[in-house]
Design a protein around this motif. Structure first.
Motif, PDB file in Angstrom:
ATOM      1  N   ILE A 155       0.860  -1.182   0.000  1.00 53.23           N
ATOM      2  CA  ILE A 155       0.000   0.000   0.000  1.00 53.23           C
ATOM      3  C   ILE A 155       0.899   1.236   0.000  1.00 53.23           C
ATOM      4  N   TYR A 156       0.612   2.189  -0.871  1.00 55.12           N
ATOM      5  CA  TYR A 156       1.481   3.364  -0.984  1.00 55.12           C
ATOM      6  C   TYR A 156       0.655   4.648  -0.950  1.00 55.12           C
ATOM      7  N   ILE A 157       1.273   5.700  -0.424  1.00 54.53           N
ATOM      8  CA  ILE A 157       0.721   7.052  -0.437  1.00 54.53           C
ATOM      9  C   ILE A 157       1.862   7.992  -0.800  1.00 54.53           C
ATOM     10  N   GLY A 158       1.664   8.813  -1.814  1.00 52.59           N
ATOM     11  CA  GLY A 158       2.720   9.716  -2.253  1.00 52.59           C
ATOM     12  C   GLY A 158       2.245  11.151  -2.356  1.00 52.59           C
ATOM     13  N   LEU A 159       3.110  12.080  -1.979  1.00 52.01           N
ATOM     14  CA  LEU A 159       2.851  13.508  -2.119  1.00 52.01           C
ATOM     15  C   LEU A 159       4.043  14.132  -2.834  1.00 52.01           C
ATOM     16  N   SER A 160       3.780  14.923  -3.870  1.00 49.92           N
ATOM     17  CA  SER A 160       4.861  15.473  -4.684  1.00 49.92           C
ATOM     18  C   SER A 160       4.612  16.923  -5.056  1.00 49.92           C
ATOM     19  N   TYR A 161       5.712  17.628  -5.279  1.00 50.46           N
ATOM     20  CA  TYR A 161       5.680  18.955  -5.880  1.00 50.46           C
ATOM     21  C   TYR A 161       5.926  18.789  -7.371  1.00 50.46           C
ATOM     22  N   MET A 162       5.153  19.479  -8.192  1.00 50.84           N
ATOM     23  CA  MET A 162       5.232  19.280  -9.630  1.00 50.84           C
ATOM     24  C   MET A 162       5.834  20.496 -10.331  1.00 50.84           C
ATOM     25  N   LEU A 163       6.781  20.208 -11.214  1.00 47.55           N
ATOM     26  CA  LEU A 163       7.332  21.199 -12.117  1.00 47.55           C
ATOM     27  C   LEU A 163       6.811  20.894 -13.511  1.00 47.55           C
ATOM     28  N   MET A 164       6.580  21.925 -14.297  1.00 48.27           N
ATOM     29  CA  MET A 164       6.080  21.729 -15.664  1.00 48.27           C
ATOM     30  C   MET A 164       7.197  21.966 -16.669  1.00 48.27           C
ATOM     31  N   ASP A 165       7.354  21.027 -17.569  1.00 48.28           N
ATOM     32  CA  ASP A 165       8.408  21.073 -18.581  1.00 48.28           C
ATOM     33  C   ASP A 165       7.797  21.348 -19.951  1.00 48.28           C
ATOM     34  N   LYS A 166       8.615  21.901 -20.846  1.00 46.41           N
ATOM     35  CA  LYS A 166       8.220  22.183 -22.229  1.00 46.41           C
ATOM     36  C   LYS A 166       7.062  23.188 -22.309  1.00 46.41           C
ATOM     37  N   LEU A 167       7.078  24.173 -21.418  1.00 45.39           N
ATOM     38  CA  LEU A 167       6.049  25.206 -21.438  1.00 45.39           C
ATOM     39  C   LEU A 167       6.277  26.184 -22.586  1.00 45.39           C
ATOM     40  N   PRO A 168       5.200  26.717 -23.186  1.00 43.18           N
ATOM     41  CA  PRO A 168       5.363  27.854 -24.102  1.00 43.18           C
ATOM     42  C   PRO A 168       6.001  29.023 -23.352  1.00 43.18           C
ATOM     43  N   ASP A 169       6.673  29.902 -24.057  1.00 38.82           N
ATOM     44  CA  ASP A 169       7.410  30.993 -23.419  1.00 38.82           C
ATOM     45  C   ASP A 169       6.525  31.881 -22.553  1.00 38.82           C
ATOM     46  N   THR A 170       5.260  32.014 -22.910  1.00 34.95           N
ATOM     47  CA  THR A 170       4.368  32.926 -22.190  1.00 34.95           C
ATOM     48  C   THR A 170       3.668  32.273 -20.999  1.00 34.95           C
ATOM     49  N   ILE A 171       3.848  30.970 -20.805  1.00 31.35           N
ATOM     50  CA  ILE A 171       3.200  30.245 -19.715  1.00 31.35           C
ATOM     51  C   ILE A 171       4.238  29.936 -18.640  1.00 31.35           C
ATOM     52  N   SER A 172       3.861  30.122 -17.379  1.00 32.95           N
ATOM     53  CA  SER A 172       4.780  29.859 -16.279  1.00 32.95           C
ATOM     54  C   SER A 172       4.004  29.349 -15.066  1.00 32.95           C
ATOM     55  N   SER A 173       4.713  28.667 -14.177  1.00 30.55           N
ATOM     56  CA  SER A 173       4.104  28.183 -12.941  1.00 30.55           C
ATOM     57  C   SER A 173       3.771  29.363 -12.040  1.00 30.55           C
ATOM     58  N   ASN A 174       2.702  29.188 -11.253  1.00 27.85           N
ATOM     59  CA  ASN A 174       2.288  30.254 -10.348  1.00 27.85           C
ATOM     60  C   ASN A 174       1.576  29.620  -9.159  1.00 27.85           C
ATOM     61  N   GLY A 175       2.344  29.252  -8.134  1.00 29.77           N
ATOM     62  CA  GLY A 175       1.742  28.585  -6.987  1.00 29.77           C
ATOM     63  C   GLY A 175       2.372  27.228  -6.752  1.00 29.77           C
ATOM     64  N   PHE A 176       1.811  26.494  -5.787  1.00 31.57           N
ATOM     65  CA  PHE A 176       2.354  25.203  -5.378  1.00 31.57           C
ATOM     66  C   PHE A 176       1.615  24.088  -6.113  1.00 31.57           C
ATOM     67  N   SER A 177       2.104  23.727  -7.285  1.00 34.97           N
ATOM     68  CA  SER A 177       1.525  22.605  -8.020  1.00 34.97           C
ATOM     69  C   SER A 177       1.850  21.317  -7.275  1.00 34.97           C
ATOM     70  N   ASN A 178       0.852  20.458  -7.078  1.00 34.68           N
ATOM     71  CA  ASN A 178       1.072  19.297  -6.223  1.00 34.68           C
ATOM     72  C   ASN A 178       0.328  18.070  -6.732  1.00 34.68           C
ATOM     73  N   SER A 179       0.808  16.932  -6.275  1.00 33.35           N
ATOM     74  CA  SER A 179       0.256  15.647  -6.692  1.00 33.35           C
ATOM     75  C   SER A 179       0.046  14.756  -5.470  1.00 33.35           C
ATOM     76  N   LEU A 180      -1.095  14.093  -5.400  1.00 36.42           N
ATOM     77  CA  LEU A 180      -1.399  13.093  -4.380  1.00 36.42           C
ATOM     78  C   LEU A 180      -1.707  11.779  -5.072  1.00 36.42           C
ATOM     79  N   THR A 181      -1.001  10.721  -4.697  1.00 36.99           N
ATOM     80  CA  THR A 181      -1.260   9.398  -5.257  1.00 36.99           C
ATOM     81  C   THR A 181      -1.418   8.400  -4.120  1.00 36.99           C
ATOM     82  N   LEU A 182      -2.277   7.419  -4.319  1.00 38.93           N
ATOM     83  CA  LEU A 182      -2.428   6.347  -3.345  1.00 38.93           C
ATOM     84  C   LEU A 182      -2.980   5.119  -4.052  1.00 38.93           C
ATOM     85  N   GLY A 183      -2.664   3.953  -3.510  1.00 34.28           N
ATOM     86  CA  GLY A 183      -3.154   2.741  -4.148  1.00 34.28           C
ATOM     87  C   GLY A 183      -2.533   1.489  -3.571  1.00 34.28           C
ATOM     88  N   PHE A 184      -2.699   0.394  -4.303  1.00 40.07           N
ATOM     89  CA  PHE A 184      -2.237  -0.928  -3.887  1.00 40.07           C
ATOM     90  C   PHE A 184      -1.342  -1.504  -4.981  1.00 40.07           C
TER      91      PHE A 184
END
Length: 228
Positions: A38-67
């Protein structure tokens, strides 16, 4: 942020208590033991290959859980194959404004806003080749798990907030339903580093209003906890 730190604290306490229970119960030792199902994961996410005018703004995050079904590959049981089923919620904070005037989804660059995000809820299938130093009576051990993850989006949405206005969009067809990437988990005992890099684009056939294609991939770095 405070909720995430509280979740980490409570989860760490739960896993420590579980290890203490295991140590006190020597009667259940079994040469056919399994690990980390059984696993539970929490991650901070970075975005790759963004267009020049798009940028991260805030705490992008991921929650995963399962068997994950642990399938030992040798008699010592320190090498195994893991195949699982889980759920993932991935939230991206950035300045990509998603609207749907006249039932047509449009993507633009937001300039003045309070918050802006889009989210993906997915069913996930992790597949791992697992190496560890565990034994029948050792509950803290080194591990390195390498593999991949296949996910299928079951729900997508976005939320844009500015002064006196909120725009919500549900069911973003331009987000790829089928996504996949590589994963690596490694560590000792309760605390384990988890890294994921997406090999597929998050969006398909999506362009900004000036016809610039939106090709984004995600890179996640965080912690993963194993309970059984």
């Amino acid at each position: 942020m405070k909720k995430l730190f509280l979740f980490f604290f409570m989860l760490s306490g739960l896993l420590s208590a579980q290890n203490n229970i295991k140590k006190d119960n020597d009667t259940i030792k079994d040469n056919h033991y399994l690990e980390d199902q059984i696993y539970i994961g929490l991650s901070y996410m970075l975005m790759d290959k963004l267009p020049d005018t798009i940028s991260s703004n805030g705490f992008s995050n991921s929650l995963t859980l399962g068997f994950i079904k642990d399938i030992p590959l040798n008699e010592r049981r320190n090498l195994a194959l893991g195949i699982g089923l889980g759920y993932g919620r991935h939230t991206y904070y950035q300045n990509l404004k998603i609207t749907r005037p006249n039932n047509v989804t449009e993507f633009d660059v937001a300039t003045d806003f309070k918050s802006n995000k889009f989210s993906i809820h997915a069913v996930e299938i992790p597949i791992e080749l697992r190496w560890r130093t565990s034994t029948m009576d050792s509950y803290k051990f080194y591990r390195i798990y390498f593999g991949g993850k296949l996910s299928y989006a079951i729900a997508t949405n976005s939320k844009y907030k500015e002064d006196g206005n909120m725009i919500k969009v549900n069911g973003i067809d331009e987000i790829n339903k089928l996504q996949y990437g590589l994963s690596l988990s490694m560590g000792y005992g309760t605390w384990n580093l988890n890294v994921y890099y997406g090999l597929s684009n998050i969006f398909s056939d999506a362009t900004l209003l000036d016809d610039i294609p939106i090709k984004i991939r995600d890179f996640r770095v965080g912690l993963i906890f194993y309970i059984l």
